[in-house]
Each structure stands twice: as structure tokens, then as C-alpha cells.
Design a protein around this motif. Structure first.
Motif, PDB file in Angstrom:
ATOM      1  N   GLN A  23      -1.581   8.956   0.612  1.00 32.63           N
ATOM      2  CA  GLN A  23      -0.943   7.870  -0.146  1.00 32.63           C
ATOM      3  C   GLN A  23      -0.446   8.367  -1.496  1.00 32.63           C
ATOM      4  OE1 GLN A  23      -3.288   4.326  -0.511  1.00 32.63           O
ATOM      5  NE2 GLN A  23      -3.652   4.169   1.686  1.00 32.63           N
ATOM      6  N   VAL A  40       5.461  -0.907   8.302  1.00 35.69           N
ATOM      7  CA  VAL A  40       5.479   0.469   7.789  1.00 35.69           C
ATOM      8  C   VAL A  40       6.924   0.829   7.498  1.00 35.69           C
ATOM      9  CG1 VAL A  40       4.964   2.897   8.274  1.00 35.69           C
ATOM     10  CG2 VAL A  40       3.409   1.102   9.080  1.00 35.69           C
ATOM     11  N   TYR A  93      -5.409   2.531   5.522  1.00 35.98           N
ATOM     12  CA  TYR A  93      -4.151   3.283   5.731  1.00 35.98           C
ATOM     13  C   TYR A  93      -4.213   4.660   5.063  1.00 35.98           C
ATOM     14  CZ  TYR A  93      -2.738  -1.427   7.006  1.00 35.98           C
ATOM     15  OH  TYR A  93      -2.674  -2.664   7.583  1.00 35.98           O
ATOM     16  N   HIS A 141       5.449   4.495   3.199  1.00 35.47           N
ATOM     17  CA  HIS A 141       5.148   5.925   3.385  1.00 35.47           C
ATOM     18  C   HIS A 141       5.991   6.788   2.458  1.00 35.47           C
ATOM     19  CE1 HIS A 141       8.888   6.784   5.560  1.00 35.47           C
ATOM     20  NE2 HIS A 141       8.665   5.739   6.325  1.00 35.47           N
ATOM     21  N   ASP A 149       0.481  -6.753   5.446  1.00 35.91           N
ATOM     22  CA  ASP A 149       0.434  -5.485   4.709  1.00 35.91           C
ATOM     23  C   ASP A 149       1.768  -4.760   4.818  1.00 35.91           C
ATOM     24  OD1 ASP A 149      -2.224  -5.957   4.148  1.00 35.91           O
ATOM     25  OD2 ASP A 149      -2.978  -4.711   5.788  1.00 35.91           O
ATOM     26  N   ILE A 181       0.863  -1.181   0.000  1.00 32.44           N
ATOM     27  CA  ILE A 181       0.000   0.000   0.000  1.00 32.44           C
ATOM     28  C   ILE A 181       0.905   1.240   0.000  1.00 32.44           C
ATOM     29  CG2 ILE A 181      -1.827   1.268   1.204  1.00 32.44           C
ATOM     30  CD1 ILE A 181      -1.335  -2.132   2.417  1.00 32.44           C
ATOM     31  N   TYR A 192       2.896  -1.038   4.278  1.00 34.23           N
ATOM     32  CA  TYR A 192       2.526   0.345   3.970  1.00 34.23           C
ATOM     33  C   TYR A 192       3.812   1.118   3.699  1.00 34.23           C
ATOM     34  CZ  TYR A 192       0.898   5.121   4.277  1.00 34.23           C
ATOM     35  OH  TYR A 192       0.637   6.437   3.984  1.00 34.23           O
TER      36      TYR A 192
END
Length: 879
Positions: free
Chosen positions: A558, A483, A628, A515, A511, A384, A513
Motif C-alpha cells: 500500500q 479496485v 488489502y 492500487h 471499499d 484504501i 482499494y
């Protein structure tokens, strides 16, 4: 219930963090998960280097993880967020070597054992700096589970992984071309090499043909490696050189005869279309040599010094100048052209790296890459935003064997012992007493250590006690979320997936994520040289951790880099002030005793409206955090607290709080306290300190700490029909205010308001909320009528016509003329903007944000022009 008159985070942030740690709120209970009493949610903190200090990227990364962890904890999950630090082999060794240099010593002067003692001492003294800084941000890690990539348990995991992979034939030792840093004196992986565009030269060198007149001209960016040339290569389809393939040339200076070969690798458009092949000092040349069975001739040592006469002992760049000079003297240098090209540098010390042929340890990565590729393809592991899957696949499909040995002292020493008698390599988890091949005791351990990323690849399961089948491993692995930044998808994420699947058969996380990068407000990358770095610790001292956290969360959209400035952080400090002030008002104005006598059911329309808004906001925050979409979660809470609670509901309740009946005051107090409590819960994951400070002062707490308080229910209070009618009342109040503004009537002037509606339930709400309407619209009266009264201007809302009596308050003729002039001026502005926005040249050349600003301005002006036109028409009827 007393609160300080002004928001001062310094008074309570450290206090509450100490309290949370003392109470053990962040420590996960393994038993509850194993017994099925609570669902688990587990995360591992990307371990910062022990040499590190908190920068804004760390602040973003840990804040986003903390938002999710606190949200999950309040939703009833047993949250296990494991923190730790990485030993950072090259970086830490470099720091300690610099300290030694101040004493006039090198690591070789003090020896390996003494040097490692000094490193451990440095680690004990400074290694926890970044951990303490993360605590200042409010990170709710399970500090009782803190790990270090070189603690004894983790070291055992590293040895087990190495030995297992070796026995499976997936780790091997061989002589291959690798990236070498002459300054750090160690091998580097491809990922530890930073390529930077540099202005250099192309030297065109004549290689004389053997046995005939003439020469072939070769273009090179590195004439110093000429000493190790083993061939000249041309493209087989290049007509210019086809007649030379198979012939030989005499290597300038060295006078060695080397062949002219044909290979598809050669780009006919580069230089002259003929290139020198130096397999011991160039990766592409190495591959060509492997295909053609050519030898590898090494002409540099590991310090980047030439080993071949007449340049022996010279630094590689010093030798470059000497070789070019000699080529000129021998009339073998045809020309020199400026040339920009990417040059590899060591990621740590920035020295230009050297392709170097040496004996190293490698991991065969292709067999390990297949399972992670399938996992991402099937959605078993999700990136993501999704576009980062492409970056992951690009690397995994083109993966090369991983050089895992490093020629430094700080790190996991390679568990391999060489037998001096028979040469056998003994690989074992513990030091063997005898050679497993010949029984000799004459064993010596490999001097090298493992690449730091080898140990951190084991992080998601190593932290839970692997290779032992611990309860923690059973309860919390696989983890649920990672993350991280996009720059270590290759370094770390892919390698954790390879090791996780290989050693546990399970995904290391569900997941990933990824950033964004935090840039300055102009979109430039932050750097000390530019002077645009924002120190998160300074921002915490100045504005509070909550303000910094909310800023980063609100900007974390995002797929978009964050543009950050102190001005933006200061802006969100106003939101913290607003939260403080609305809580202070509620705690001062509400009747605390109201919570004692049971919940009131005598709700006013505005009560049902705010409770509906609360439930809708809880739903919106949940949806945002599940996806998210951190910025959307922050926006939803911000909107609810500032606009709905502070700007509207608090104002709606004032009449009942100060002038209402005892029952009205009791109900308003109950709802205010309830909404404030639930609003603080919604805000808590993002702003933990201020929400705890306020929560602890509430008379209606439902837990001993907001950290473990239940998350607001999403469906318990939904009254959509009533809520919609209250929204109409809000528009009515805004409409009356707008009429005053448009007609230059002072806001404080009392006006008569009339409403006409066929919706009896809406009329009922308007009548019940009449005191609030009168107060907020500054109306002397609000009357329901069946016909349009005279002397009024009107506006229309869904289900209701609203009339504001203005005939006696204004000079109609003057207002008509004023509005006409205003409309003329606006029409010119609209025409000007329309012309600009229809100009293709402007649209193509103007910055995107400028175009968007113009479009927004045009839209707003057009809407205002339309409204003023309607007002003018009504005034003309009055005249």
C-alpha cells in the motif's frame, strides 16, 4: 499422484481454466443469496476499453481483485464478479476512422449509419481481445454476466438516467466555454485534458491608450487570440496602473477600443502585471468577463482556424506567426521572452486543445457531490490507502458542472429531439412521434453522443439490470469492493458515487482499494518510447500466469509504486518451482493409504509445530487480505511453504518416512498430505493454476475443485508451547551449523552435541526429535548432560545450553589466530561504516536505499563480530 518431473505451466493452465468455466464455479447463484443460504460478495470489474490490449496495469488490477474474490469464495461467500467492456467513444471511433482513411474515406463520406455498422463490426471482431487476455491470467469473473456499456439493457439504463436528471433540472443545455479538440472534433471534459510542460514564449505587446500618448504593455503566451480581446485587466491594488483603470486602449491590428478593468484575478508578478481578456478562448478570462459583463468574441472555428480578417482561414499556429510579424512591423511588439508553461492536450490524440465557446449538454454536479462527500467523511465508503480521500475531496469540493456531450458518432446518442416548428426540446427514453409542445411530427434527434464516463458512472448498478428491480440488483447491489487506479478517482470513482447515491439511495461500493502504478525497476514510468514496457502476456508465455500473479501480489504494498522487471518475475518462478518440487516430494514419499484409516493422534512434536504454523499462517493471510495488504499475504504464504514446509518440516519427516515404524510413517504421511492440501488452499487465490493441478492429485481432497474447497481453519491446530520448543530445536540445529562454519569444520563432518536444560518438556522434545537433529545438524550423537563437557564450544538458547565437541576436530591455536585476524578485519570495516553513517553530508546526499544498505551491513557485521568474539573466548579457554 504422479507429477511431471519439472514445473511446466503450459501443460495445465489453459486446461484448468476451461474446466472451471465448464463447471460454472465462477457463476453466482442469486437464489442462494436472496434465500439467505450464503452471504454475498460482489465486485464489478473496471470495464477496459474495447480497443484495449492487456497491459501490466490491467494485470495488476485484475490479479488483486481475483485474489480477494477467490479468497471470499473459499470462505463460503457467493461471489459475483461482473466483467465487461466500455465502448470507449473517442478511442474506438478514432480506430475505425483510421481504417476508413486507408480506403481514402472519412466517416462523413460513408454517413452515420454505415459508419456505425463498421464500428459494430470492428467491435465484434476485436472487442473481446482484452477479455480473452484477462482469462489467460486466471480471472474468476462471472462471465455469464458479462456486460457491454452499449448493450441494449445498459443503453436503457443510460437513457433513463439522462431523462431523470433532465426532468429534475440537473441536466441542462447551454452555451459555455469548454475544452475542444480540433483533431477529434469534439468537446472534452477537464479530466480528458493532459497538461504537459512545454517551452514557449511570452510576447510583450503594446496596447496604445485612447485619447492620450502612451500604451500599456500586456504579456501573453497566445498572441493569436488577441483578435478576440474585449479588455485589458490589472490588479486593483497595483499602484502602477491604478490611474489607468476605466480608460480605454486601442486593440492592435483590429483597432477596436476596449476598456482597462480591475480584477483580483490578475497576478501583478506575472509578466507586466497587465493581461489581455479573451473570454471566448480562455477559461479564466471567461470568468472575468462574466463578473464584468463583457461580451465574448469568438475568433476561431471548430477546426482551430481563424475566422477574422486578415487571417481568416489560417490555422491558429500559422496565424500566431503572422500576427507576431504584423506587430513587429507596426512596432507594437516590445520583446519576446522564453517561457515554460503547462499546455493542455487531448488525452487521446495529443493535439493541443482549444478553449471553445459552444452549445453543449451539462450535468449540475454540486447537488450530486454532497452525498458522496458525506459518505467518505463518515466512513460509509472507505478509500484504501486512506490518503486517497484527500485527492477525492480536493476534486469534489471544487467540482464544476460536467460537460457530457461529445461531437462524435459512436456512443449513446443523446435522447433529445428538437422540434423544427416550435423549437421545443423533447427529452424522452424512446423516440417521440410528436412534439410534446405543439404536436408536430417534424422532429430531429440531437447529433451528439454522451461522454463515455456518463454510462460507466452507472456501472455498479446498471450491470445488475437497473432501472428494473431485478433479483440480481436486490442480491448483489451495493457492491463490496472496487479496485482501481488513482488516475480515475475523478473520471470514474466519484461519478459512480454521485450516480449510485442519486439513483439507488445506496453506496455503489463499500471499499475503494487504489492500487499503485507499475514502474520499471529504476522507478521510471513505463512507455513504449522508453522501451521499458513489460508485456504481461509475454511474461505469462515465458513464466506462467501464476508466476506473474504472485510477483504482482508480492510487490503490491500500500502506498508504494511497484518497481517491476523481468528479473524479479524470473525470481518468483523459482518459488513456483519450489511449490512444485515440495508437492512432488510429498506425493511420492507419503503413503496415500495413510489417509484411509482415520486421522492419527500419535503426533510427533514437529507435526504439532507445522500444524500450528499452518493455523498461524491462515490467520496472518486472513488479516492481510481483510486489510488489502496483498504483499503481506503473499509474504506469509511464501514464508510458510518455502521455509517452514519445504526447508524444515519435509526434512523433519524424512527419518520417519524412510526408517520409522509403520505408525510413524502413517502419521508423518497424514500430516504431510494435510499440510500440503491446506497450503495449496492458502496459495490458491494468488496462484490458482498450480494449486489446482496439485490439489487434484491429492488423495485427501475435500472438494471436487480447490476453487470451491473450504478455506483453512485458523484455530483448529494451535499448540503454541510445543511449537515454541520445536523453534528452539531449529535454533539448535542452526547453532551447530554456525559453529562448524565459524571454525572451518566441513558441514558434513559429524560432531557430538550435548544439551543441558532444566526444562524437562524441552528435553523431551529434543529427545523425540533426536533423529532429525542428527540428520540436519550432521551430529553423531545428541546427549542430555547435567554438566558442561570438556573440549566444547557452546552457545545459549532460551531454556537450554548447547555444547559442540570440537577439540579433536580443529587446531585450536590456528583457529584462535585465524579468528583474531578476521575480527581485526571486521573491526576496520565496522569503523569505516560507522564513520560514513555519522557523516551528515553523506546522509543528506546519498540515495535513501544506499544509506539503508550501509546501515543493514553495519548491523550484520556488528552481530557477527559479537558472535565471533564469544567463539574466540571459548576457544582460548580450550587452549
Amino acid at each position: 499422484m504422479e507429477m511431471e518431473p519439472t514445473y511446466n505451466p503450459a501443460l495445465f493452465e489453459d486446461k484448468w481454466y476451461r474446466h472451471w468455466l465448464e463447471k460454472g464455479y465462477f457463476h453466482a447463484d442469486t437464489e442462494k443469496v436472496l434465500k439467505g443460504e450464503k452471504p454475498k460478495f460482489s465486485v464489478v470489474l473496471p470495464p477496459p476499453n474495447v480497443t484495449g490490449v492487456l497491459h501490466v496495469g490491467h494485470a495488476l488490477n485484475s490479479t488483486l481483485q481475483d485474489v480477494i474474490c477467490r479468497w471470499k469464495r473459499m470462505n463460503g461467500y457467493e461471489v459475483c464478479w461482473v466483467p465487461g467492456t466500455d465502448h470507449a467513444g473517442i478511442a474506438t471511433q478514432w480506430v475505425v476512422e483510421r481504417e476508413l482513411a486507408k480506403e481514402g474515406l472519412t466517416r462523413h463520406d460513408v454517413g452515420r449509419e454505415e459508419f456505425l455498422k463498421r464500428v459494430w463490426k470492428w467491435k465484434e471482431q476485436y472487442g473481446s481481445r482484452i477479455i480473452n487476455q484477462l482469462k489467460k491470467l486466471g480471472t474468476s469473473c462471472d462471465w455469464e454476466r458479462e456486460r457491454f456499456t452499449m448493450d441494449e439493457g445498459f443503453s436503457r439504463a443510460v437513457r433513463r438516467a439522462f431523462v431523470t436528471l433532465y426532468k429534475e433540472g440537473l441536466i441542462y443545455r447551454g452555451k459555455r466555454l469548454i475544452n475542444w479538440c480540433p483533431r477529434c472534433h469534439t468537446a472534452l471534459s477537464d479530466l480528458e485534458v493532459e497538461h504537459e510542460e512545454e517551452q514557449g514564449n511570452l510576447w510583450y505587446i503594446r496596447y496604445p491608450l485612447v485619447g492620450e500618448e502612451g500604451y500599456i504593455v500586456v504579456a501573453t503566451t497566445r498572441p493569436e487570440t488577441l483578435l478576440g480581446d474585449v479588455a485589458v485587466a490589472v490588479n486593483p491594488s497595483d499602484e502602477r496602473y491604478r490611474h489607468l483603470i476605466g480608460k480605454k486602449v486601442r486593440l492592435p491590428i483590429v483597432e477596436r477600443e476596449i476598456p482597462i478593468i480591475a480584477d483580483e484575478y490578475v497576478d501583478p508578478e506575472f509578466g507586466t502585471g497587465a493581461v489581455k481578456i479573451t473570454p471566448a478562448h480562455d477559461f479564466n478570462d471567461y470568468e472575468v468577463a462574466q463578473r464584468h459583463g463583457l461580451p465574448e468574441i469568438q475568433v476561431m472555428d471548430d477546426w482551430g482556424r481563424i475566422t477574422v480578417a486578415p487571417f481568416k482561414g489560417m490555422d491558429r499556429f500559422e496565424a500566431r506567426e503572422a500576427i507576431v510579424k504584423m506587430l513587429k512591423e507596426e512596432e507594437l511588439l516590445e520583446k519576446v521572452e522564453p517561457h515554460t508553461h503547462a499546455v493542455g492536450h487531448c488525452y487521446r490524440c495529443k493535439t493541443v486543445i482549444e478553449p471553445y465557446l459552444t452549445e453543449q449538454w451539462f450535468v449540475k454536479t454540486k447537488p450530486l457531490a454532497q452525498r458522496p462527500i458525506e459518505a467518505v467523511k463518515s466512513g460509509e465508503v472507505k478509500f484504501i490507502p486512506k490518503q486517497w480521500e484527500n485527492t477525492f475531496f480536493d476534486w469534489m469540493y471544487n467540482i464544476r458542472d460536467w460537460c457530457i456531450s461529445r461531437q462524435i458518432w459512436w456512443g449513446h446518442r443523446i435522447p433529445a429531439w428538437y422540434c423544427a416548428d416550435c423549437g421545443h426540446v423533447n427529452v424522452a427514453e424512446e423516440a417521440p412521434e410528436r412534439c410534446e409542445s405543439c404536436g408536430s411530427r417534424n422532429l430531429k434527434q440531437d447529433e451528439d453522443v454522451l461522454d463515455t464516463w456518463f454510462s460507466s458512472a452507472l456501472w455498479p448498478f446498471g450491470v445488475f439490470g437497473w432501472p428494473d428491480e431485478t433479483d440480481d440488483l436486490k442480491a448483489f447491489y451495493p457492491t463490496d469492493l472496487l479496485v482501481t487506479g488513482f488516475d480515475i478517482i475523478f473520471f470514474w470513482v466519484a461519478r459512480m458515487m454521485m450516480m449510485g447515491y442519486h439513483f439507488t439511495g445506496k453506496r455503489p461500493f463499500a471499499d475503494v482499494y487504489v492500487h499503485a502504478l507499475v514502474r520499471d525497476e529504476k522507478g521510471q514510468k513505463m512507455s513504449k518510447t522508453k522501451g521499458n514496457v513489460i508485456d504481461p502476456l509475454e511474461m505469462v508465455e515465458k513464466y506462467g500466469a501464476d508466476t506473474l500473479r504472485f510477483t504482482l501480489t508480492a510487490l503490491a504494498a500500500q502506498g508504494r509504486d511497484i518497481r517491476l522487471s523481468e528479473r524479479i518475475i524470473e525470481g518468483y518462478r523459482h518459488f513456483a518451482n519450489k511449490v512444485w518440487n515440495v508437492a512432488r516430494f510429498v506425493l511420492n514419499a507419503a503413503d496415500a493409504a495413510a489417509v484411509e484409516g482415520g486421522a492419527s493422534t500419535n503426533y510427533a512434536p514437529e507435526d504439532l509445530w507445522i500444524l500450528t504454523k499452518l493455523s498461524e499462517t491462515a490467520q496472518e493471510v486472513d488479516r492481510a487480505l481483510e486489510g488489502y495488504r496483498f504483499n503481506d499475504a503473499a509474504k506469509a504464504v511464501y514464508q510458510f511453504i518455502w521455509n517452514e514446509l519445504a526447508d524444515w518440516y519435509v526434512e523433519f519427516t524424512k527419518h520417519r518416512l524412510y526408517k520409522g515404524t509403520e505408525q510413524e510413517r502413517r502419521t508423518a504421511s497424514q500430516v504431510l498430505l494435510r499440510v500440503l492440501r491446506e497450503a495449496m488452499k492458502l496459495l490458491h487465490p494468488i496462484m490458482p493454476f498450480i494449486t489446482e493441478e496439485i490439489y487434484q492429485k491429492l488423495p485427501n481432497k475435500d472438494a471436487e475443485s480447490i476453487v470451491i474447497a473450504p478455506w483453512p481453519s485458523k484455530e483448529c491446530c494451535l499448540f503454541p508451547e510445543v511449537a515454541q520448543r520445536v523453534e528452539t530445536v531449529k535454533e539448535l540445529i542452526r547453532g551447530v551449523r554456525n559453529v562448524k562454519a565459524e571454525l572451518n569444520i566441513p558441514p558434513s563432518t559429524q560432531v557430538e552435541v550435548f544439551v543441558k536444560s532444566g526444562d524437562s518438556e524441552l528435553v523431551d522434545v529434543i529427545e523425540k526429535m533426536e533423529p532429525a537433529i542428527k540428520q540436519l545438524a550432521r551430529a553423531s550423537s545428541v546427549k542430555v548432560v547435567s554438566e558442561a563437557p570438556k573440549g566444547c564450544v557452546s552457545f545459549f538458547l532460551p531454556g537450554v545450553e548447547v555444547y559442540v565437541k570440537v577439540g579433536e576436530l580443529i587446531d585450536v591455536e590456528k583457529e584462535v589466530e585465524r579468528i583474531k585476524k578476521k575480527l581485526e578485519k571486521m573491526a576496520k570495516e565496522i569503523a569505516k561504516l560507522e564513520k560514513k553513517l555519522s557523516n551528515e553530508n553523506f546522509l543528506a546526499k546519498a540515495p535513501k536505499e544506499v544509506v539503508e544498505k550501509n546501515r543493514k551491513e553495519l548491523q550484520e557485521l556488528t552481530q557477527l563480530h559479537s558472535k565471533l568474539t564469544q567463539t574466540l573466548q571459548q576457544l582460548q579457554k580450550l587452549g
